[in-house]
Design a protein around this motif. Sequence first.
Motif, PDB file in Angstrom:
ATOM      1  N   ARG A 196      19.935  25.406  40.638  1.00  0.00           N
ATOM      2  CA  ARG A 196      19.714  26.574  39.779  1.00  0.00           C
ATOM      3  C   ARG A 196      19.957  27.865  40.565  1.00  0.00           C
ATOM      4  O   ARG A 196      20.600  28.796  40.086  1.00  0.00           O
ATOM      5  CB  ARG A 196      18.277  26.529  39.244  1.00  0.00           C
ATOM      6  N   ASN A 197      19.455  27.920  41.796  1.00  0.00           N
ATOM      7  CA  ASN A 197      19.668  29.103  42.635  1.00  0.00           C
ATOM      8  C   ASN A 197      21.142  29.288  42.954  1.00  0.00           C
ATOM      9  O   ASN A 197      21.654  30.416  42.934  1.00  0.00           O
ATOM     10  CB  ASN A 197      18.854  28.999  43.919  1.00  0.00           C
ATOM     11  N   GLU A 198      21.835  28.199  43.257  1.00  0.00           N
ATOM     12  CA  GLU A 198      23.266  28.277  43.556  1.00  0.00           C
ATOM     13  C   GLU A 198      24.053  28.737  42.334  1.00  0.00           C
ATOM     14  O   GLU A 198      24.970  29.553  42.445  1.00  0.00           O
ATOM     15  CB  GLU A 198      23.789  26.924  44.044  1.00  0.00           C
ATOM     16  N   CYS A 199      23.697  28.230  41.181  1.00  0.00           N
ATOM     17  CA  CYS A 199      24.352  28.648  39.940  1.00  0.00           C
ATOM     18  C   CYS A 199      24.155  30.147  39.698  1.00  0.00           C
ATOM     19  O   CYS A 199      25.118  30.865  39.387  1.00  0.00           O
ATOM     20  CB  CYS A 199      23.790  27.838  38.773  1.00  0.00           C
ATOM     21  N   ASP A 200      22.928  30.609  39.849  1.00  0.00           N
ATOM     22  CA  ASP A 200      22.643  32.036  39.670  1.00  0.00           C
ATOM     23  C   ASP A 200      23.429  32.879  40.671  1.00  0.00           C
ATOM     24  O   ASP A 200      23.995  33.920  40.309  1.00  0.00           O
ATOM     25  CB  ASP A 200      21.149  32.316  39.831  1.00  0.00           C
ATOM     26  N   LYS A 201      23.481  32.433  41.896  1.00  0.00           N
ATOM     27  CA  LYS A 201      24.200  33.154  42.947  1.00  0.00           C
ATOM     28  C   LYS A 201      25.696  33.245  42.628  1.00  0.00           C
ATOM     29  O   LYS A 201      26.290  34.328  42.694  1.00  0.00           O
ATOM     30  CB  LYS A 201      23.991  32.453  44.290  1.00  0.00           C
ATOM     31  N   GLN A 202      26.285  32.109  42.253  1.00  0.00           N
ATOM     32  CA  GLN A 202      27.721  32.087  41.967  1.00  0.00           C
ATOM     33  C   GLN A 202      28.061  32.940  40.751  1.00  0.00           C
ATOM     34  O   GLN A 202      29.062  33.654  40.751  1.00  0.00           O
ATOM     35  CB  GLN A 202      28.217  30.649  41.769  1.00  0.00           C
ATOM     36  N   PHE A 203      27.241  32.879  39.719  1.00  0.00           N
ATOM     37  CA  PHE A 203      27.516  33.699  38.548  1.00  0.00           C
ATOM     38  C   PHE A 203      27.369  35.176  38.871  1.00  0.00           C
ATOM     39  O   PHE A 203      28.154  36.002  38.408  1.00  0.00           O
ATOM     40  CB  PHE A 203      26.627  33.313  37.366  1.00  0.00           C
ATOM     41  N   SER A 204      26.406  35.506  39.695  1.00  0.00           N
ATOM     42  CA  SER A 204      26.229  36.899  40.117  1.00  0.00           C
ATOM     43  C   SER A 204      27.446  37.393  40.896  1.00  0.00           C
ATOM     44  O   SER A 204      27.913  38.515  40.685  1.00  0.00           O
ATOM     45  CB  SER A 204      24.964  37.024  40.959  1.00  0.00           C
ATOM     46  N   ILE A 205      27.957  36.548  41.782  1.00  0.00           N
ATOM     47  CA  ILE A 205      29.157  36.913  42.549  1.00  0.00           C
ATOM     48  C   ILE A 205      30.330  37.146  41.608  1.00  0.00           C
ATOM     49  O   ILE A 205      31.065  38.144  41.739  1.00  0.00           O
ATOM     50  CB  ILE A 205      29.493  35.821  43.595  1.00  0.00           C
ATOM     51  N   MET A 206      30.514  36.242  40.654  1.00  0.00           N
ATOM     52  CA  MET A 206      31.618  36.405  39.691  1.00  0.00           C
ATOM     53  C   MET A 206      31.450  37.683  38.870  1.00  0.00           C
ATOM     54  O   MET A 206      32.400  38.451  38.704  1.00  0.00           O
ATOM     55  CB  MET A 206      31.698  35.199  38.751  1.00  0.00           C
ATOM     56  N   ARG A 207      30.251  37.891  38.365  1.00  0.00           N
ATOM     57  CA  ARG A 207      30.007  39.071  37.534  1.00  0.00           C
ATOM     58  C   ARG A 207      30.225  40.351  38.330  1.00  0.00           C
ATOM     59  O   ARG A 207      30.865  41.286  37.851  1.00  0.00           O
ATOM     60  CB  ARG A 207      28.595  39.022  36.950  1.00  0.00           C
ATOM     61  N   ASN A 208      29.726  40.390  39.558  1.00  0.00           N
ATOM     62  CA  ASN A 208      29.858  41.598  40.375  1.00  0.00           C
ATOM     63  C   ASN A 208      31.277  41.841  40.856  1.00  0.00           C
ATOM     64  O   ASN A 208      31.626  42.969  41.218  1.00  0.00           O
ATOM     65  CB  ASN A 208      28.900  41.541  41.558  1.00  0.00           C
ATOM     66  N   SER A 209      32.106  40.804  40.868  1.00  0.00           N
ATOM     67  CA  SER A 209      33.495  40.999  41.292  1.00  0.00           C
ATOM     68  C   SER A 209      34.368  41.524  40.150  1.00  0.00           C
ATOM     69  O   SER A 209      35.505  41.924  40.381  1.00  0.00           O
ATOM     70  CB  SER A 209      34.075  39.689  41.838  1.00  0.00           C
ATOM     71  N   LEU A 210      33.816  41.534  38.946  1.00  0.00           N
ATOM     72  CA  LEU A 210      34.572  42.055  37.804  1.00  0.00           C
ATOM     73  C   LEU A 210      34.528  43.578  37.785  1.00  0.00           C
ATOM     74  O   LEU A 210      33.578  44.184  38.297  1.00  0.00           O
ATOM     75  CB  LEU A 210      33.962  41.533  36.502  1.00  0.00           C
ATOM     76  N   PRO A 211      35.526  44.175  37.164  1.00  0.00           N
ATOM     77  CA  PRO A 211      35.453  45.629  36.963  1.00  0.00           C
ATOM     78  C   PRO A 211      34.209  45.968  36.144  1.00  0.00           C
ATOM     79  O   PRO A 211      33.729  45.146  35.354  1.00  0.00           O
ATOM     80  CB  PRO A 211      36.723  45.961  36.174  1.00  0.00           C
ATOM     81  N   GLU A 212      33.705  47.142  36.345  1.00  0.00           N
ATOM     82  CA  GLU A 212      32.450  47.545  35.697  1.00  0.00           C
ATOM     83  C   GLU A 212      32.492  47.385  34.180  1.00  0.00           C
ATOM     84  O   GLU A 212      31.503  46.973  33.572  1.00  0.00           O
ATOM     85  CB  GLU A 212      32.123  48.993  36.062  1.00  0.00           C
ATOM     86  N   ASN A 213      33.637  47.651  33.556  1.00  0.00           N
ATOM     87  CA  ASN A 213      33.723  47.556  32.098  1.00  0.00           C
ATOM     88  C   ASN A 213      33.641  46.099  31.599  1.00  0.00           C
ATOM     89  O   ASN A 213      33.410  45.869  30.424  1.00  0.00           O
ATOM     90  CB  ASN A 213      34.997  48.222  31.574  1.00  0.00           C
ATOM     91  N   LEU A 214      33.802  45.106  32.486  1.00  0.00           N
ATOM     92  CA  LEU A 214      33.706  43.698  32.085  1.00  0.00           C
ATOM     93  C   LEU A 214      32.404  43.030  32.530  1.00  0.00           C
ATOM     94  O   LEU A 214      32.108  41.904  32.122  1.00  0.00           O
ATOM     95  CB  LEU A 214      34.892  42.905  32.641  1.00  0.00           C
TER      96      LEU A 214
END
Length: 97
Positions: free
Chosen positions: A38-56
């Motif tokens: 669960r922690n790894e999933c949260d971490k990976q999704f956070s990395i993906m979300r933060n690597s997106l442009p702000e509008n996405l």
Amino acid sequence: MFNTNQSLEIMLEPLIRKRLEVLYSDLQEVESTYVSLRNECDKQFSIMRNSLPENLQHTAFMYEDVQLELQAIVESRIYLQGFKDAIELFSELNVYK
């Protein structure tokens, strides 16, 4: 006993919700693999979300939210089906007595 499947769903919904809360609580306390994944999933999704442009980033957040809602529906349906299966099994066992 019950008039419709819908009345069974309405009656069991609070019980199912409470049982799922207890199960997740137990998982977090006892199952280290679950916590780690669960922690790894949260971490990976956070990395993906933060690597997106702000509008996405908001779109990614909304996607995650919808995924959680879908998971909750599936979990409730699985529990409800389990109750239905138990009632059917109980009825069948009483027929053979």
